[in-house]
Enzyme design. Structure first.
Site, PDB file in Angstrom:
ATOM      1  N   ASP A  96       0.774  -0.826  -0.086  1.00 29.96           N
ATOM      2  CA  ASP A  96      -0.319   0.252   0.280  1.00 29.96           C
ATOM      3  C   ASP A  96       1.017   1.496   0.060  1.00 29.96           C
ATOM      4  O   ASP A  96       1.867   1.902   0.698  1.00 29.96           O
ATOM      5  CB  ASP A  96      -1.003  -0.097   1.341  1.00 29.96           C
ATOM      6  CG  ASP A  96      -1.943   1.264   1.483  1.00 29.96           C
ATOM      7  OD1 ASP A  96      -1.574   2.145   0.712  1.00 29.96           O
ATOM      8  OD2 ASP A  96      -2.785   1.218   1.909  1.00 29.96           O
ATOM      9  N   LYS A 158       0.332  12.573 -15.944  1.00 26.89           N
ATOM     10  CA  LYS A 158      -0.530  13.639 -16.049  1.00 26.89           C
ATOM     11  C   LYS A 158      -1.607  14.073 -15.630  1.00 26.89           C
ATOM     12  O   LYS A 158      -2.412  12.076 -15.566  1.00 26.89           O
ATOM     13  CB  LYS A 158      -1.101  14.620 -17.144  1.00 26.89           C
ATOM     14  CG  LYS A 158      -0.784  13.763 -18.232  1.00 26.89           C
ATOM     15  CD  LYS A 158      -2.250  13.696 -19.371  1.00 26.89           C
ATOM     16  CE  LYS A 158      -3.707  13.687 -18.943  1.00 26.89           C
ATOM     17  NZ  LYS A 158      -4.376  12.567 -19.450  1.00 26.89           N
ATOM     18  N   HIS A 188       0.985  11.070 -23.742  1.00 29.68           N
ATOM     19  CA  HIS A 188       1.287   9.952 -24.352  1.00 29.68           C
ATOM     20  C   HIS A 188       1.086  10.910 -25.252  1.00 29.68           C
ATOM     21  O   HIS A 188       1.259  10.487 -26.359  1.00 29.68           O
ATOM     22  CB  HIS A 188       0.594   8.957 -23.605  1.00 29.68           C
ATOM     23  CG  HIS A 188      -1.178   9.253 -24.678  1.00 29.68           C
ATOM     24  ND1 HIS A 188      -2.340   9.885 -23.071  1.00 29.68           N
ATOM     25  CD2 HIS A 188      -1.896   9.344 -25.046  1.00 29.68           C
ATOM     26  CE1 HIS A 188      -3.258   9.916 -23.869  1.00 29.68           C
ATOM     27  NE2 HIS A 188      -3.271   9.244 -24.740  1.00 29.68           N
ATOM     28  N   GLU A 226     -14.362  13.098 -27.887  1.00 30.80           N
ATOM     29  CA  GLU A 226     -14.271  11.414 -27.767  1.00 30.80           C
ATOM     30  C   GLU A 226     -15.645  10.951 -27.939  1.00 30.80           C
ATOM     31  O   GLU A 226     -16.724  11.555 -27.612  1.00 30.80           O
ATOM     32  CB  GLU A 226     -13.178  11.405 -26.558  1.00 30.80           C
ATOM     33  CG  GLU A 226     -11.749  11.471 -26.717  1.00 30.80           C
ATOM     34  CD  GLU A 226     -11.256  10.851 -25.015  1.00 30.80           C
ATOM     35  OE1 GLU A 226     -11.146   9.959 -25.072  1.00 30.80           O
ATOM     36  OE2 GLU A 226     -11.113  12.101 -24.180  1.00 30.80           O
ATOM     37  N   ASP A 245      -7.478  17.555 -17.483  1.00 25.23           N
ATOM     38  CA  ASP A 245      -7.518  16.760 -18.205  1.00 25.23           C
ATOM     39  C   ASP A 245      -6.579  16.572 -20.224  1.00 25.23           C
ATOM     40  O   ASP A 245      -6.144  15.578 -19.678  1.00 25.23           O
ATOM     41  CB  ASP A 245      -8.983  15.167 -18.129  1.00 25.23           C
ATOM     42  CG  ASP A 245      -8.767  14.306 -18.893  1.00 25.23           C
ATOM     43  OD1 ASP A 245      -7.712  13.533 -18.196  1.00 25.23           O
ATOM     44  OD2 ASP A 245      -8.905  12.978 -19.566  1.00 25.23           O
ATOM     45  N   HIS A 250      -1.909  17.671 -22.475  1.00 23.99           N
ATOM     46  CA  HIS A 250      -2.222  17.276 -24.634  1.00 23.99           C
ATOM     47  C   HIS A 250      -1.743  18.777 -25.334  1.00 23.99           C
ATOM     48  O   HIS A 250      -1.985  18.723 -26.898  1.00 23.99           O
ATOM     49  CB  HIS A 250      -3.751  16.211 -25.249  1.00 23.99           C
ATOM     50  CG  HIS A 250      -3.205  15.287 -23.554  1.00 23.99           C
ATOM     51  ND1 HIS A 250      -1.918  14.390 -23.675  1.00 23.99           N
ATOM     52  CD2 HIS A 250      -4.665  14.011 -23.435  1.00 23.99           C
ATOM     53  CE1 HIS A 250      -2.114  13.194 -22.785  1.00 23.99           C
ATOM     54  NE2 HIS A 250      -3.916  13.393 -22.619  1.00 23.99           N
TER      55      HIS A 250
END
Ligand code: BG6
Length: 489
Positions: A96, A158, A188, A226, A245, A250
């Protein structure tokens, strides 16, 4: 198994993944490592050590990974030998991350072989596929258990923090244990072939450079749309929202690659220095500018996904400018959203109209030249031109396009971005990773938007599932006399 090309050969390493039973590890990292195994790139002696709270032994973890790979790897790419070799490399240790127990097990395993400078087997990677508030505690625990050497690298996912302040705190905590050269902040999108090709298209060719400025470029659009909603990532997404996000990382990284100046050569510092300058040149969006230049949206069924109505945005559109010599006055429009009409990630560089319309029939038929860099659905590039329709009947004009699709242009498989990035971590090449100053510059730009939304209690505008987002996103462009490019499916 194919014989690896010499410069693809990697040094053996111990690759430890914290969060080893999570989505990222199972659906991205391990399939990525499998593909490199398939291509013969993982050297003898490389070990992959999964760390998670699950009470799994090595055999249990191998089972879990094997099932996941069967589900995620296309059948054509599944090869029993490669699968077997990869599974043999796997170990699992139940820890943990927030607790002191059982770290000696990790210590025991890693200390099984000497960690020195550069010799085979000495490279240790710690991939933190866990919540960012654990980054600091895990790094400190690694130091406490004497697991950090000069040849260690740590990989951070991130978003790092939820604003400038928390990002600094996390970076400080990690920086107490690792030097900046050892910290790989992954985005990515930088590992996508089409994104790397953007650099090549711009800087290994000459035809674009004379046009790549405010004299010829009318505006730039960056879209990451998306189809799926937030799926099972509800806790994470509720706390993050689309701005944190997607935009902070990105979309801003894509903007940097479009707008940056040519570096002297492709090296970690040269490329990242140029990206940083773009982030520092972004027109600040503060106070009322935020109201005018951003749109927050939420898809209609989001409350059903979460279980209760909330104010988190699942869509953002915004307008900004890069305030420098090259780009003065050129709007950059960014948008991203979930549950959109389709999966589509593109950069559109839209050129100005020809200065003089010499073809009388051209009105309403021609469209400005446009370069589309496509990351999704199929990676490639399109140059939109106006062409003559063949045959008699005068000069009739029609839009046409010059296409480069990676699928048809190259025999090579387009690897998943994680594959490339993981290999760069092992090799110790940070060019495609975000440097601390970049991450913080991005947060410094994004945080006032979050603050304004918070201070004015800006509610997200609902949009129907399966659409292009709220109508207000179109207004952002139409008031400048422009429209979003919706490419045919
Ligand atoms: C991730 C985001 O970083 O990128 C996700 O956290 C998003 O919310 C994903 O779905 C999109 O990546 P891609 O490569 O599928 O466009």
């Amino acid at each position: 198994m194919t014989a690896p090309t010499p410069d693809l050969v990697l040094p053996a390493c111990d690759f430890t993944v914290f969060g080893a039973t999570g989505d990222l590890a199972l659906h991205k990292l391990l399939p990525g490592l499998y593909h490199r195994e398939l291509e013969g790139q993982l050297p003898e002696g490389t070990r992959i050590i999964g760390v998670s709270r699950s009470p799994l032994d090595d055999a249990g973890y191998r089972d879990l990974v094997s099932h996941t790979l069967f589900d995620h790897i296309p059948e054509d790419n599944l090869e029993a030998g490669a699968l077997h070799r990869l599974l043999r490399r796997l170990h699992h240790i139940s820890i943990d991350a927030g607790m002191p127990e059982r770290w000696h097990d990790l210590h025991g395993l890693l200390k099984d072989r000497p960690a020195g400078d550069g010799e085979s087997g000495s490279i240790r990677i710690f991939y933190l596929a866990v919540a960012p508030d654990l980054y600091g505690p895990i790094c400190h625990r690694l130091a406490e258990f004497d697991l950090v050497t000069r040849e260690c690298r740590v990989v951070l996912e991130k978003p790092i923090g939820d604003g400038l302040e928390s990002s600094r705190q996390i970076n400080d905590a990690v920086g107490e244990v690792f030097e900046e050269r050892q910290i790989f902040r992954i985005d990515h999108y930088l590992g996508k072939e089409s994104v790397q090709n953007l650099l090549v298209t711009r800087f290994a060719n000459t035809f674009l450079e004379p046009l790549w400025n405010s004299r010829w470029v009318d505006h730039v659009q960056i879209t990451v749309a998306e189809r799926p909603g937030v799926r099972h990532r509800t806790d994470y997404y509720e706390a993050a929202g689309a701005l944190r996000d997607m935009v902070q990382n990105h979309l801003l990284q894509l903007l940097c690659l479009v707008a940056m100046e040519p570096p002297t050569y492709v090296g970690p510092e040269t490329v990242r220095d140029e990206k940083l300058k773009v982030l520092q040149a972004l027109a600040p969006l503060v106070g009322e500018d935020v109201d005018r230049n951003t749109v927050r949206g939420q898809y209609a069924s989001y409350p059903d996904d979460i279980g209760v109505p909330t104010n988190t945005e699942t869509f953002v559109a915004l307008r900004t400018e890069v305030q420098n010599w090259r780009w003065a006055g050129v709007p950059f429009y960014l948008r991203t959203g979930k549950r959109m009409a389709r999966d589509e990630s593109t950069i559109e560089v839209v050129l100005k109209e020809p200065p003089h319309a010499m073809f009388p029939q051209s009105e309403g038929v021609t469209t400005p030249n446009r370069l589309t860099i496509r990351m999704k659905p199929d990676e490639g590039m399109q140059l939109h031109v106006t062409a003559k329709v063949p045959g008699p009947g005068g000069i009739r004009l029609h839009p046409a396009s010059l296409d480069l699709s990676y699928d048809t242009a190259f025999d090579e498989r387009c690897p998943d971005p994680y594959e490339r990035l993981l290999m760069d971590v092992i090799r110790g090449i940070p060019t495609l990773f975000m440097r601390r100053d970049e991450v913080e510059a991005a947060w410094a730009w994004v945080t006032p938007i979050l603050t304004r939304w918070h201070d004015t209690s800006t509610e997200p505008i609902r949009y129907a599932d399966g659409t292009h987002g709220p109508a207000e996103a179109s207004t952002l462009l139409s008031r400048d006399g422009r429209t979003w490019q919706e490419n045919p499916a």
